[in-house]
Structures are given as C-alpha cells and as structure tokens.
Design an enzyme around this catalytic site. Structure first.
Site, mmCIF file in Angstrom:
data_model
loop_
_atom_site.group_PDB
_atom_site.id
_atom_site.type_symbol
_atom_site.label_atom_id
_atom_site.label_comp_id
_atom_site.label_asym_id
_atom_site.label_seq_id
_atom_site.Cartn_x
_atom_site.Cartn_y
_atom_site.Cartn_z
ATOM 1 N N GLN A 1 0.832 -1.206 0.000
ATOM 2 C CA GLN A 1 0.000 0.000 0.000
ATOM 3 C C GLN A 1 0.863 1.252 0.000
ATOM 4 O O GLN A 1 2.080 1.175 0.151
ATOM 5 C CB GLN A 1 -0.895 -0.005 1.242
ATOM 6 C CG GLN A 1 -0.125 -0.153 2.541
ATOM 7 C CD GLN A 1 -0.897 -0.898 3.620
ATOM 8 O OE1 GLN A 1 -2.105 -1.016 3.542
ATOM 9 N NE2 GLN A 1 -0.204 -1.404 4.635
ATOM 10 N N HIS B 1 -8.966 3.481 19.638
ATOM 11 C CA HIS B 1 -8.044 2.505 20.241
ATOM 12 C C HIS B 1 -8.471 2.091 21.654
ATOM 13 O O HIS B 1 -8.325 0.927 22.030
ATOM 14 C CB HIS B 1 -6.610 3.058 20.237
ATOM 15 C CG HIS B 1 -6.041 3.147 18.857
ATOM 16 N ND1 HIS B 1 -5.515 4.301 18.318
ATOM 17 C CD2 HIS B 1 -5.953 2.205 17.876
ATOM 18 C CE1 HIS B 1 -5.113 4.075 17.082
ATOM 19 N NE2 HIS B 1 -5.373 2.818 16.783
ATOM 20 N N ASP C 1 0.048 0.958 13.633
ATOM 21 C CA ASP C 1 0.347 2.285 14.193
ATOM 22 C C ASP C 1 0.694 2.196 15.677
ATOM 23 O O ASP C 1 1.329 3.094 16.233
ATOM 24 C CB ASP C 1 -0.835 3.241 13.975
ATOM 25 C CG ASP C 1 -2.150 2.641 14.418
ATOM 26 O OD1 ASP C 1 -2.392 2.581 15.629
ATOM 27 O OD2 ASP C 1 -2.926 2.193 13.553
ATOM 28 N N GLU D 1 1.289 -7.778 12.074
ATOM 29 C CA GLU D 1 1.080 -6.734 11.061
ATOM 30 C C GLU D 1 1.737 -7.208 9.754
ATOM 31 O O GLU D 1 2.903 -7.587 9.749
ATOM 32 C CB GLU D 1 1.697 -5.415 11.569
ATOM 33 C CG GLU D 1 1.907 -4.327 10.545
ATOM 34 C CD GLU D 1 0.611 -3.813 9.898
ATOM 35 O OE1 GLU D 1 -0.257 -3.331 10.633
ATOM 36 O OE2 GLU D 1 0.494 -3.903 8.658
ATOM 37 N N ASP E 1 1.258 -12.318 7.585
ATOM 38 C CA ASP E 1 -0.131 -12.247 7.160
ATOM 39 C C ASP E 1 -1.016 -12.772 8.305
ATOM 40 O O ASP E 1 -0.870 -13.928 8.723
ATOM 41 C CB ASP E 1 -0.239 -13.130 5.911
ATOM 42 C CG ASP E 1 -1.641 -13.184 5.354
ATOM 43 O OD1 ASP E 1 -2.591 -12.839 6.083
ATOM 44 O OD2 ASP E 1 -1.773 -13.593 4.192
ATOM 45 N N GLY E 2 -1.917 -11.934 8.805
ATOM 46 C CA GLY E 2 -2.760 -12.315 9.945
ATOM 47 C C GLY E 2 -3.585 -13.558 9.673
ATOM 48 O O GLY E 2 -3.851 -14.355 10.581
ATOM 49 N N ASP F 1 -7.621 -5.130 14.151
ATOM 50 C CA ASP F 1 -7.524 -3.668 13.996
ATOM 51 C C ASP F 1 -7.134 -3.390 12.546
ATOM 52 O O ASP F 1 -5.996 -3.049 12.253
ATOM 53 C CB ASP F 1 -6.478 -3.137 14.984
ATOM 54 C CG ASP F 1 -6.330 -1.634 14.887
ATOM 55 O OD1 ASP F 1 -7.111 -0.992 14.178
ATOM 56 O OD2 ASP F 1 -5.392 -1.106 15.522
ATOM 57 N N SER F 2 -8.097 -3.549 11.671
ATOM 58 C CA SER F 2 -7.783 -3.557 10.237
ATOM 59 C C SER F 2 -8.149 -2.236 9.562
ATOM 60 O O SER F 2 -8.877 -1.411 10.115
ATOM 61 C CB SER F 2 -8.577 -4.674 9.554
ATOM 62 O OG SER F 2 -9.935 -4.328 9.504
ATOM 63 N N ASP G 1 -9.947 -0.917 5.789
ATOM 64 C CA ASP G 1 -11.242 -1.273 5.192
ATOM 65 C C ASP G 1 -11.134 -2.543 4.327
ATOM 66 O O ASP G 1 -10.036 -2.945 3.947
ATOM 67 C CB ASP G 1 -11.744 -0.096 4.350
ATOM 68 C CG ASP G 1 -12.002 1.124 5.215
ATOM 69 O OD1 ASP G 1 -12.739 0.997 6.191
ATOM 70 O OD2 ASP G 1 -11.441 2.189 4.917
HETATM 71 N N1 SPM Z 1 -5.265 1.540 14.397
HETATM 72 C C1 SPM Z 1 -6.108 2.302 13.575
HETATM 73 C C2 SPM Z 1 -6.436 1.608 12.330
HETATM 74 C C3 SPM Z 1 -7.712 2.108 11.756
HETATM 75 N N2 SPM Z 1 -8.596 1.082 11.437
HETATM 76 C C4 SPM Z 1 -9.861 1.475 10.884
HETATM 77 C C5 SPM Z 1 -9.723 2.251 9.659
HETATM 78 C C6 SPM Z 1 -11.031 2.530 8.985
HETATM 79 C C7 SPM Z 1 -10.872 3.591 7.986
HETATM 80 N N3 SPM Z 1 -12.028 3.810 7.184
HETATM 81 C C8 SPM Z 1 -13.206 4.146 7.895
HETATM 82 C C9 SPM Z 1 -14.469 4.131 7.188
HETATM 83 C C10 SPM Z 1 -14.496 4.048 5.719
HETATM 84 N N4 SPM Z 1 -15.035 2.841 5.268
#
Ligand code: SPM
Length: 289
Positions: free
Chosen positions: A33, A64, A88, A108, A139-140, A157-158, A160
């Site tokens: 990415q 979080h 993160d 991760e 890979d999780g 904690d993914s 989208d």
């Molecule tokens: N540790 C933080 C990681 C964030 N995980 C969620 C990210 C979601 C981002 N998009 C939100 C809504 C859009 N479909």
C-alpha cells in the site's frame, strides 16, 4: 499553505471525508500500500493508507481505547492477546495498561507501517518496545490459521475491506479466529459505520453467528471517519460483554489510567444501537440495567 486532503476510497458512494492539512511529511509505496503521514491543521499528525484516513492524533483515542478495553474488560482472565493489523501501535498501547496481560502478539503484514509509526507517530507507537509486546511481520490470516486454541482475546484492527485487509472480512478468517481462541475466547473486529455499511456488518455477523453463541456490535465516535463513527463486532464463546466487568474494573484500578474516552458507562452504552439497526442486524437488545 494548507489544503484539503480528500479520502480516495469511495465505499460510502455519495460521502467522502476531507480534512485540512498543513503538509505531507512522508510518503512511501510499500509492497502492500501507499503510506502517507500528514500534519493536519486541527487534528495533529495523521496516518493514511492508500489515501484513506487510519488515525489522527486528536481522535485516535476513542477508536483505540474502545477496540482494546471493551474485550479486555469483558474477558475474565485475558492473559494472551493477538492484534491483527494495528501497525500504528495505538491498540497495543492501550492493551499493555492491563496488569493481567502476559503477552500481546502484534501481527502486522506491512513492516513499513510499523517503521513509519515509530518515526512519525510517537504517541501511538510508544509501547512497541514494551517487553509484553511481540511484533510479528506476517499475514494475519496465516497466523491465526497456524495458532489453534492459543489466545484469550483476538482484536482485528484492520483497514477497510479493500486491498490487504479484504481477507480479514471473510468467513474463513472468522473461522480461523474462532479456532485460534481458547474455549472462553473473545474476538473483536473493526466493522465499519453502523448506518453507512450495515450490509458489511450484516455479513460479518452472519459469519460469526455460525461459530460464536454471543454476537453483538458496539459503536464509538471518530470524527475523521465517514459518518463520524465506527463500530466493532463482538464475538464471544462464553462471556457477555457485561458479566465480568465489575471484577475486572476493580482489579485493574483503571480509573487512574487517564483515559480520554472509555468509561464504565460507555462500555455498556456503546452496545445500545438504533432500533432500525437492531432489526436489520437481528441483534439482541441490550438492557442498561
Ligand atoms: N489503528 C487504527 C487503524 C484504523 N482502522 C480502521 C480504519 C477505517 C478507515 N475507514 C473508515 C471508514 C471508511 N469505510
């Protein structure tokens, strides 16, 4: 000079988030990415992946704290925890507050996210060197498949469900998570906005219901995500989100942790959802008594 950063992903079709940024301070194309780090005008530093907002310093706590403390205070004895994603560092920062925790594996897929967070997001990544944190670059999906009957809590904690995280929203992954949990395990997954993406939540719930007797969804407020909030599916083999909280809250003395969002009341109230969503998702109603 400031300019508008507009999210690239158009999952909500007619709704996008934009945020005023001062400058882009880092950009990197990895195997998986594009990582972006920005200084925003009003939300502090921000991490983006493929031009989608992952977190900002100003509002990351509500995400979080809720993804970590809800399952940790719902489980009776959460000693061994897995985080899938979470590069993160915000989720493990919250997890290591729990004295009961022995070990957290942070799995991760993209090492470069961890490196960028260490360098540019010190308030989130400041527990990576905690002795309870074991970082695994893997890979999780493969990791849970290969760790049966191992964890008390798994937190997904993914990003989208497009790109590298797409597989984390599939039934096979939920099944492997179920098998990777011990007999009283809890699984929490990032599961999108309750109104904008009800169909995605419905699908995840339909997978989880096949394996877990307890299935719910809870919500938190994150102004920098489309629609201003995001939620999590809560799957549990044994415990409701409420039966162990008093004992766990007392043993951790968490009110001295100086959290910004999570409280005893919010733990319970976050499971209370609008009527049409409860009906659409066929969820049990939660009593506040
Ligand atoms: N540790 C933080 C990681 C964030 N995980 C969620 C990210 C979601 C981002 N998009 C939100 C809504 C859009 N479909």
């Amino acid at each position: 000079m400031s300019e508008w950063f507009v999210e690239k992903l158009n999952m909500a079709q007619h709704l996008k988030t934009q945020i005023l940024v001062e400058k882009k301070i880092h950009s990197e194309k990895t195997q998986y990415q594009e990582i972006g780090i920005f200084d925003t005008v009003g939300f502090g530093r921000m991490l983006t992946l493929d031009e989608v907002i992952m977190c900002t310093e100003k509002d990351e706590h509500s995400y979080h704290e809720m993804i970590a403390h809800v399952p940790m205070f719902s489980h009776k004895n959460p000693k061994n925890v897995l985080v899938v994603g979470g590069g993160d560092g915000g989720t493990v920062r919250e997890l290591v507050r729990h004295n009961i925790l022995d070990k957290v594996d942070l799995c991760e897929i993209d090492e470069k996210v961890i490196e960028a967070s260490k360098k540019f997001l010190p308030t989130m990544s400041n527990q990576f060197s905690n002795p309870k944190v074991n970082i695994v670059i893997e890979d999780g999906f493969k990791w849970v498949k290969n760790h049966k009957n191992h964890y008390d809590v798994i937190i997904v904690d993914s990003s989208d469900p497009v790109g590298p995280a797409e597989i984390l929203f599939k039934e096979e992954f939920i099944k492997y998570c179920y098998e990777s949990l011990k007999e009283d395990g809890i699984l929490v997954n990032q599961a999108e906005h309750l109104i904008l993406f009800t169909d995605i939540i419905k699908e995840i719930l339909s997978f989880g219901k096949k394996y877990f007797p307890i299935y719910l969804y809870y919500n938190t407020l994150v102004p920098t995500y489309p629609g201003g909030c995001i939620g999590f599916t809560f799957f549990s083999k044994k415990y409701t989100p409420f039966e162990n909280t008093t004992q766990r809250w007392n043993s951790e003395n968490f009110e001295n942790w100086n959290l910004k969002y999570y409280t005893k009341q919010i733990h319970k109230a976050s499971f209370v959802l609008p009527k049409e969503i409860i009906q659409e998702l066929e969820l049990p109603e939660v009593s506040l008594q």
